[in-house]
Design an enzyme around this catalytic site. Structure first.
Site, PDB file in Angstrom:
ATOM      1  CG  ASP A   1      -0.250  -0.204   2.657  1.00 44.15           C
ATOM      2  OD1 ASP A   1       0.838  -0.956   2.466  1.00 44.15           O
ATOM      3  OD2 ASP A   1      -0.327   0.698   3.552  1.00 44.15           O
ATOM      4  CD  GLU A   2      -1.243   4.477   2.914  1.00 43.82           C
ATOM      5  OE1 GLU A   2      -2.224   5.426   3.016  1.00 43.82           O
ATOM      6  OE2 GLU A   2      -0.356   4.236   3.722  1.00 43.82           O
TER       7      GLU A   2
END
Lengths: 712, 712
Positions: free
Chosen positions: B349-350
């Site tokens: 993620d991210e």
């Protein structure tokens, strides 16, 4: 077991002469209060010892030897730093790191974790001369000087252990004023009165997991105790892994024992906190659990089982057979590597002699050796055991009973049967430690423990004999406690014992002790202990719900019956779940002393103290309503029905208190004889109400006595 | 990090479409209550689902698939015994032993610890077919049948895991009636709706000691959850001992990490409770802590430090260098022996792409391979990583962002950005689990989590696609929690999520959920969790004293601001002590829903409900006095001053409520416009008041609306 022998007071566990004038139970006012009444009642806030005339009172516990207040305060904010000025080691660094973490939690801001060495630039300078003893003994130097000015603080100590004690004082001094967290400018010169300040934990009768031991050590460090006396074997369980004799734990522990790695972890954890760990392997009695795996070392025929009931039982080592000493030599050899402390507790209590008497071979041995009674045979055993321990570098500690003309001179006698035994030991040249008045399982008040001094002012011991009195140990025997309840039985009362053993003898103001005990109790919770959340947590489980305000008020006004009362009323075994109202109740709840103080303020001569009277009225009203509150709850939760007797008694007592308070407030003259009749009725409620005792009889009696004066 | 990306709702952490009609915040009544109002307000006690028409309502959570009540009860007393009728193993025996111990604590009597095999003579017969999977996966059979008559109980299950679930149901069924503890005669046929029911714990941002993990597992077992998703690495810390790459924990953890022995202990502890342990090593982003010890695997130049702030940071693995994959292969090889679960979470993620963009070599690699953007480069990395994991026998789980045309087909997608992403994954043929609506750190209500369904009634997925929705996981991200506060953030709200994932979709009565949640919360405390004692314990530390009743009442009516609000208002880092009023406050305190229900009862049409009105009046009075209570406390303890705004707001809101209640009770007609003006004023208090939010605006608005009706 220390509470089943006939020589003990069956109820308090104390011998009658201990404690000089303290009265057990709430029948009368404690002597300190009685004295206070004679000179006119003090105000609500306790009077001494303040840090200085100006500034707030300190909440230090134990009170240091000397405290000199200066002007000003040292602000602690995010610029706070620590430097080590001289001696430096990993133990000191870990202690500083723990202190900084606790300080952070109080200040609410992150602090620097770096520990510098530039004393000129740090907020707190830790100036230690040396490590201290490699293996801490009772002659370790624990003194420190704490020198705080508005600009900086310096903690000076000859040893790391002294610095540990001083760091706790720093943490206790810090307080928030307006929006600043600060230390008062102060000079503290501190050292313990007694070198041996301990707590016994019995893990034989109920096993206590490692977390319980470690959080207890954290609490002990807060109040500057320095000995964990670990009672590791009992009729009900053998609790240490032996690799040499594995059947000890395999058959003697129900699987609940400490691995050797865990023992080492606890010893290291304790050392990090300046606490010694002294193992007790109780023998020759209290030893049934050993014989489950090794029946051949017993004096009677096997097989043996782990004992489930509590009391004094027959199984006992056979002192007449050489293989017993071979076994013990091997055992001590293995264990002495786990427990580095120079002392080793051999137990030695409560041998009933039944198996010795029944064994013809043992009787013949005694005749041959001219051992005239069981005491003589036990002394023989102790001599043999002492020689083994000496060979392994250990000094022996034993309970009272070991005191015998043949006892090796360097044995330390732990007195559980009364302070007179401690004196007797000192007169015979033995070092001793006092435990008799510090039995936490007896459910006494903190005050009762506090006023019992190992060397009271009236002692007749010579100065040299007095030096043999090393200190004391509180005892947490575990018939009636579990890992869930033990904190509530140890804390906060142990802090009062800790103060008795650390602070000067002249520090003995009970009122001030209770003021500081309240703050200390909260402080102890912050290191992980569960005594403050105890009652409500257990009530929630009993109720499957949150307790009502009425039930809460009720629980604040009661405490468990004492040890002997419970033992007589309930057929308890090791396997009985301890999850009832008596287990949820706390010994010496704060409302007891608070109410005594409030009532004194409410009835003091001079202009009426309206606020004290209002608070007393509110409390009494809540307690008067307790009977109905409990009834309402018990309808849905029958497990609570057993407290109805106590709740109804509390209701009646509180109603009497309200009646008396009304008379006092309005100046109403009671009917003739009302005072005597009412006091007699109150006395009826002064014993056990089921498994609980009311703690507010004394102040209500005071109200009645005062109201009765209106008739004159 | 899952809450800093722009695609998320900044406040609730939910995407707008989640939860079908649920409103966030207390501005309006939840739809369930609104519906209830239309049909006339119900009485104080919730209505469904009872076990039967006769007999008390059950408090089972999660609610079983079917419950058929029979006549009679099975008394449980000291004659209680258990027998294993068919398959028998050590895990089953340990589970039965734990259940018996918990039963003992509820009954208050010792029970036999012996487990027999003679089914004809036991109170509870456990009849299991087989062990279940050697390594538990999502296709483990967890079903059971619990068949209780007045004579005996039989628990039938195909696997030991099913029996574990059934034992929890037995413990939840037991109740005391008069003086008997008993199980109701009942036939329960139960199985989970979703096979994947988990909790993520982030130990990267704040480390959680092993005790926290183990007590959380105990709580998870109570509510039949089966996956611990252990988020073990973050920018702020790498938390597992690697013997192969020791600088990971030596330089990346501040010394706070799990040893391999501890990992094995947790995995075994979880398996004993039928819970899988899935490790997450988040990569290629959220990985700064890896690079402190091994900077050469990063895409940017070192050196790197452990990140103290929270957010999305630049450090990211370099997907272009073969030595990175060699390292990861070695790492996965070592770790896959510690974590036997067939699944492995790669994070994913991210990734902000900053370091990739700044690195000319990486840019050249992308051009060469025609990887047009950072998503494509990450997909390349994921493919390489997936191949490594496949070689080590692991299936891959990743966050939303891993969804990409090149993603291996057997990857499981964990959706944190909204239920629509879960649907998208299923449509693309990927299995998925839902987390978006179950972010415990967002400080939402249990109701908000409860009504969010992984497969809502309005889903447009085909039956085959629906089978790809494996379940859900609640997420306990750890920016704002410590070992001291985490229980209060997880519990009891997680129980509502657990029910959503276990029980049939039709079990959705919010009122009944809250009724059972209250009982469940207390039950969870009994396995060692600290959420119920949390607020008062922290207040005591803030105050160095016990909180006053006024302060207690205040804390019952507030909750923390949500995650985004706190993040914006406070400059928090990993090192900020979390010890303030916001940390003491609990999300969704019981008073919120209770007050909503009480107010409904108080204003219901028909004859006035005097008891409901009296209780509402008492509460409002206590809250009205909160401003003054807090002021009094804050004078001595300035750390409390920051809650004065909230206390004054609560006072004002409660005063309005009292005014409205008076009008309702007396039938007084308010001045024209009073209703509108007053509702507007209440709305002003509906946002953060400092770091707290009031939870009783909604019911006070109801009172005002009802009082305003008097004008018509």
């Amino acid at each position: 077991l220390h509470r089943y022998s006939a020589t003990r007071h069956p109820v308090t566990g104390l011998s009658p002469s201990v404690g000089g004038g303290v009265r057990f139970g709430a029948m009368r006012f404690p002597s300190v209060i009685a004295a206070a009444l004679l000179v006119g009642a003090p105000a609500l806030v306790a009077q001494e010892p303040p840090i200085a005339e100006h500034g707030p009172q300190h909440t230090l516990m134990p009170v240091p030897r000397t405290v000199t207040r200066r002007d000003g305060r040292l602000r602690l904010d995010s610029t706070f730093t620590v430097a080590i000025a001289r001696y430096d080691d990993a133990r000191l660094r870990r202690a500083i790191a723990r202190a900084v973490t606790r300080l952070e939690a109080r200040i609410g801001r992150p602090l620097s974790r770096a520990i510098g060495t530039d004393a000129s630039r740090a907020t707190l300078v830790v100036n230690v001369e040396r490590a201290g003893q490699t293996i801490q003994g009772p002659d370790e130097n624990e003194s420190y000087v704490l020198d705080i000015s508005a600009g900086r603080a310096e903690l000076r100590a000859p040893t790391v252990v002294g610095a540990l004690r001083g760091l706790e004082t720093v943490l206790q001094l810090g307080d928030r004023d307006e929006s600043t967290f600060a230390l008062p400018a102060v000079l503290i010169d501190d050292a313990p009165r007694f070198p041996w300040r301990g707590l016994l934990i019995d893990v034989g009768r109920h096993f206590m997991p490692i977390e319980v031991i470690e959080r207890t050590l954290d609490g002990m460090a807060v109040v500057k105790l320095n000995v964990l006396h670990w009672h590791l074997s009992e009729d009900q369980g053998f609790r240490v892994e032996s690799k040499r004799y594995p059947r000890l734990q395999e058959l003697g522990s129900d699987g609940s024992y400490y691995t050797q790695a865990q023992i080492r972890e606890v010893v290291a954890y304790a050392r990090d906190r300046g606490i010694r760990v002294i193992p007790e392997f109780d023998m020759p009695g209290h030893s049934a659990a050993w014989f489950v795996g090794y029946p051949r070392y017993a004096s009677g025929p096997g097989p043996f089982e782990i004992v489930r009931r509590f009391g004094i039982f027959d199984p006992v080592f056979d002192p007449t057979r050489e293989e017993v000493y071979t076994f013990l030599d091997g055992f001590v050899g293995e264990m002495s590597r786990l427990f580095p402390d120079p002392y080793w507790h051999i137990g030695g209590d409560e041998v009933n002699g039944v198996q010795w008497k029944a064994n013809a071979r043992i009787q013949a041995f005694m005749q041959r050796r001219k051992l005239k009674d069981k005491e003589a045979l036990q002394a023989y055993f102790n001599q043999r055991l002492s020689r083994i321990l000496t060979r392994h570098g250990k000094r022996v500690v034993g309970w009272d009973e070991v005191l015998h003309p043949d006892l090796p001179r360097n044995t330390v006698v732990q007195s559980w049967r009364g302070i007179e035994n401690l004196a007797k030991a000192a007169e015979a040249g033995y070092a001793g430690i006092l435990s008799a008045p510090y039995y936490l399982d007896q459910i006494q008040t903190a005050e009762e423990h506090y006023v019992a001094d190992p060397l009271p002012g009236w002692t007749t011991l010579t100065a040299e004999q007095q030096r043999l009195v090393l200190g004391g140990e509180a005892c947490m025997w575990a018939e009636h406690v579990t890992p869930e309840t033990i904190d509530s039985r140890i804390w906060p009362r142990l802090a009062a014992v800790a103060e008795r053993l650390w602070s000067p003898r002249t520090v003995m103001n009970v009122d001030d002790m209770y003021r500081r005990l309240a703050a200390t109790s909260v402080r102890l919770e912050a290191v992980g202990l569960t005594h403050e959340s105890h009652t409500e947590r257990m009530l929630r489980r009993m109720l499957d719900d949150r307790p009502s305000p009425g039930l809460r008020a009720f629980m604040e006004a009661v405490q468990p019956v004492n040890f002997g009362q419970r033992a007589r009323m309930e057929p308890l075994t090791q396997q009985t779940p301890l999850v009832r109202a008596i287990d949820a109740a706390r010994p010496d709840p704060p409302a007891r002393w608070n109410t005594i103080r409030l009532v004194e303020a409410a009835i003091a001569s001079g202009p009426p103290n309206d606020s004290a009277r209002r608070v007393v009225r509110e409390r009494l009203t809540a307690w008067r309503d307790a009977g109905a509150s409990v009834k309402a709850v018990a309808e849905a939760k029958p497990s609570l029905r057993e407290v109805q007797t106590a709740a109804d008694a509390l209701s009646r007592v509180a109603a009497i208190g309200l009646e008396a308070l009304d008379m006092i407030t309005t100046g109403t003259r009671p009917a003739p004889g009302w005072g005597e009749t009412t006091l007699a009725e109150l006395t009826k409620y002064d014993g056990p109400q089921g498994l609980l005792r009311l703690v507010v009889i004394a102040p209500v009696k005071r109200l009645v006595e005062r109201a009765a004066l209106n008739s004159h």
